[in-house]
Design an enzyme around this catalytic site. Structure first.
Site, PDB file in Angstrom:
ATOM      1  CE  LYS A 281     -56.016  -6.345  49.786  1.00  0.00           C
ATOM      2  NZ  LYS A 281     -56.336  -4.925  50.084  1.00  0.00           N
TER       3      LYS A 281
ATOM      4  CG  HIS B   7     -56.187  -9.827  52.037  1.00  0.00           C
ATOM      5  ND1 HIS B   7     -55.147 -10.194  51.203  1.00  0.00           N
ATOM      6  CD2 HIS B   7     -55.868  -8.589  52.502  1.00  0.00           C
ATOM      7  CE1 HIS B   7     -54.237  -9.240  51.191  1.00  0.00           C
ATOM      8  NE2 HIS B   7     -54.650  -8.246  51.963  1.00  0.00           N
TER       9      HIS B   7
END
Length: 223
Positions: A108, A110
């Site tokens: 991921k 963010h």
């Protein structure tokens, strides 16, 4: 190691849920198998709840010391989650609250980022999955756990098919489960195995017609 009654109860449960079926099935390796076990068909609240109790009991019975659970993406994610819940309510755990974590297939970029979700990996970690075929998921899990400074403690699976890998004429000396145990020095705990499936066929006239086909398959590919 689960007790014999637990193991047979699990095989019957898998049969009732349509997770274990008998007939003629082509496996991912290209073999024609007289039985098929697909844990992805445990797909309701009640069935996963009962499944997690079998996982929890098998882990408790194994006597393996552990601090937390790890579920490899994707199938291991609900298994680790549900088993953590089952352990929280298990009398033998005496109120211990077992944390769990799992990985993403893609990092991921963010928020908190990274590939890990859940509790920080630390202490002795049990990897939970449905079956072991090529061992790829175990290898990735072991790397993630060790990379975090934690210690893989065991692999916990639903079904040990007890069969050798490889093509006809070039079968491996060991099963996928045995290879994981030898390669990583980890115990593999299974709720049930091919032996338990055969015990059910032995004692259940309804499915007796499949017994010889399963025995022949074990003779050809089994350990």
């Amino acid at each position: 190691m689960s007790t014999g009654s637990d193991r047979l109860a699990f095989v019957q449960f898998a049969l009732n849920q349509g997770v274990l079926r008998f007939g003629s099935f082509v496996t991912k390796s290209g073999r024609t198998s007289p039985y098929f076990f697909n844990a992805g068909l445990f797909n309701s609240g009640a069935s996963v709840g009962r499944l997690s109790q079998f996982y929890a009991q098998a882990l408790v019975d194994s006597k393996v010391p552990f601090d937390m659970l790890f579920g490899p993406a994707y199938k291991g994610i609900p298994l680790a989650t549900a088993t953590s819940v089952a352990l929280a309510g298990h009398a033998a755990m005496q109120g211990r609250d077992i944390p769990f974590a799992y990985n993403r297939k893609e990092a991921k970029d963010h928020g908190e980022g990274g590939v890990l979700v859940g509790a920080p990996l630390k202490g002795k970690v049990v990897i939970i999955d449905d079956v072991i075929t090529a061992g790829t998921s175990v290898r990735e899990s072991v790397d993630i756990i060790r990379g975090a400074g934690a210690q893989p403690a065991a692999v916990l699976i639903a079904m040990d098919r007890m069969e050798r890998a490889g093509s006809e004429g070039q079968l491996s000396a060991h099963s996928a489960v045995q290879e994981v145990e030898q390669r990583y020095g980890l115990p593999v705990i299974s709720i049930a195995s091919l032996t338990d499936i055969l015990a059910l066929l032995e004692n259940n006239p309804e499915f007796a017609q499949y017994k010889n086909a399963v025995l022949d398959y074990r003779t050809r590919y089994g350990i």
